[in-house]
Each structure stands twice: as structure tokens, then as C-alpha cells.
Design a protein around this motif. Sequence first.
Motif, PDB file in Angstrom:
ATOM      1  N   ALA A 108      -8.667  11.811  -1.919  1.00 10.72           N
ATOM      2  CA  ALA A 108      -8.925  12.345  -0.759  1.00 10.72           C
ATOM      3  C   ALA A 108      -8.831  11.872   0.074  1.00 10.72           C
ATOM      4  N   ASN A 109      -8.218  12.819   0.653  1.00 10.53           N
ATOM      5  CA  ASN A 109      -8.086  12.507   2.703  1.00 10.53           C
ATOM      6  C   ASN A 109      -6.226  11.611   2.252  1.00 10.53           C
ATOM      7  N   GLY A 110      -5.445  11.295   1.795  1.00 15.39           N
ATOM      8  CA  GLY A 110      -4.175  11.011   1.870  1.00 15.39           C
ATOM      9  C   GLY A 110      -4.316  10.013   1.345  1.00 15.39           C
ATOM     10  N   MET A 111      -5.168   9.368   0.242  1.00 13.01           N
ATOM     11  CA  MET A 111      -5.519   7.915  -0.562  1.00 13.01           C
ATOM     12  C   MET A 111      -5.428   7.944  -1.878  1.00 13.01           C
ATOM     13  N   VAL A 112      -3.867   6.992  -2.334  1.00  8.58           N
ATOM     14  CA  VAL A 112      -3.006   7.059  -3.015  1.00  8.58           C
ATOM     15  C   VAL A 112      -3.472   4.987  -4.418  1.00  8.58           C
ATOM     16  N   LEU A 113      -4.203   5.799  -5.491  1.00  6.18           N
ATOM     17  CA  LEU A 113      -4.278   4.543  -6.261  1.00  6.18           C
ATOM     18  C   LEU A 113      -3.564   4.165  -6.989  1.00  6.18           C
ATOM     19  N   THR A 114      -2.895   2.878  -6.958  1.00  8.25           N
ATOM     20  CA  THR A 114      -1.826   2.738  -7.738  1.00  8.25           C
ATOM     21  C   THR A 114      -1.666   1.633  -9.181  1.00  8.25           C
ATOM     22  N   VAL A 115      -1.569   1.797  -9.937  1.00  3.65           N
ATOM     23  CA  VAL A 115      -2.149   1.026 -10.966  1.00  3.65           C
ATOM     24  C   VAL A 115      -0.914   0.518 -11.784  1.00  3.65           C
ATOM     25  N   ASN A 116      -0.874  -0.898 -11.601  1.00  5.62           N
ATOM     26  CA  ASN A 116       0.294  -1.666 -11.746  1.00  5.62           C
ATOM     27  C   ASN A 116       0.420  -3.065 -13.223  1.00  5.62           C
ATOM     28  N   SER A 117      -0.766  -2.395 -13.885  1.00  6.69           N
ATOM     29  CA  SER A 117      -1.082  -3.288 -14.949  1.00  6.69           C
ATOM     30  C   SER A 117      -2.396  -3.640 -15.281  1.00  6.69           C
TER      31      SER A 117
END
Length: 193
Positions: free
Chosen positions: A72-81
Motif C-alpha cells: 500500500a501507498n508506495g511500499m515495496v518489500l524485497t526479500v533477499n534470502s
Amino acid sequence: MSIRHMVKVRGGAAVAVAAALALTLAGCGAGDDGKAKQSAGQQPQGAASQAPAPNQSQGSAPTQVIATMEGANGMVLTVNSATRDAGGFLTVNGQLKNNGKEPFVGTAAWRGNELTQSGESVAGATLVDKAGKKRYYVLRDTDGRCLCTTGISSVAAGQTVPIFVQFPAPPANTAEVEFSLPTFATAVVKISG
């Protein structure tokens, strides 16, 4: 026994106690006792899980990206491992980034609806093993605190916050799971280790 002799005995005892404490403390902080080193931001089991200060950005971004989820609202979750750890744990490491123009303050949803001692956290994250037909929830310590990043009350515009979440490990033959965190889309992540 003379007073002078008692002072020497007491002083010698104090020196012996101080030396023993110094050796004990030196032994606690030095060396690798055969356990895998903890990755940045990761807490050992049972330790109070504290997040890095939410107003600081991570200095160097991890190079590997195994999943990216829009929120929501421009949030991005990146999973690295998503790594199996000794002792039967699976630790997911990633980063939350606010690509929006306003601070994101909807972090209460990330802790999920389970009552915990963690407060503001990412304790609402889950893993689903579709092949094994099982859902995994974030591990807790004996005081009810999640083994995950805590203390995230808001994410400023442009800010990146590193996170970790620890789960019970799925069976060894499970190669991938679905990772989800409230307000973000679900993503399939491959398990390493």
C-alpha cells in the motif's frame, strides 16, 4: 591476625575475583563456538528482537533479490534470502522501502492480529508450504516477543528499513514457500541452505 595482614588478604581476594570476572567476560565475547554467524539484523533465538533505528537507512543494499512485493501507498518489500538455520529455523531477510512521497504510518497491520509482547513489528508475516499443506507463523521467545524486526512505527518517504523474520523450518524436501506480510502481495520464495 593483624589489621595489616587482613588488608592484604582482603585485597588479594578482591584482585582474584576481579581477574576471574575479567576472564569470564573475555570468554563470553570472543571466538566462534561452532555456530553459524548471525546475519546482519538477525537475533539469536530467545534474544530480545530489536530493529535497527527506523529512521536510518541501510548503508549497503544486499545484492540478491529473490522476491519483490508491492504494498500500500508506495511500499515495496524485497526479500533477499530465506535460509535454513541450524536448530530447525528458517530466517527470511529483506528490506521495506517507501517509494511514496509521504511517510508510511500503517505499520500496525504488519504485526498481525495476534496479541504479542512485540508491539510494532513484522510479526504478522506467515509462510505457507502448499505441497505440505501447512502454514507457519513467526517464532516467539519465552516472553512472547517475536523473533523478528520490531520498533517500526513509520517509514519515511524514500527510506529503506532492513527486516528479518524467523519461522520454524519446513521439512527438508520443501524447496519453496509462499511468504506474506499484511498489506503486501504474497510471493513465492526459494529456500536456501
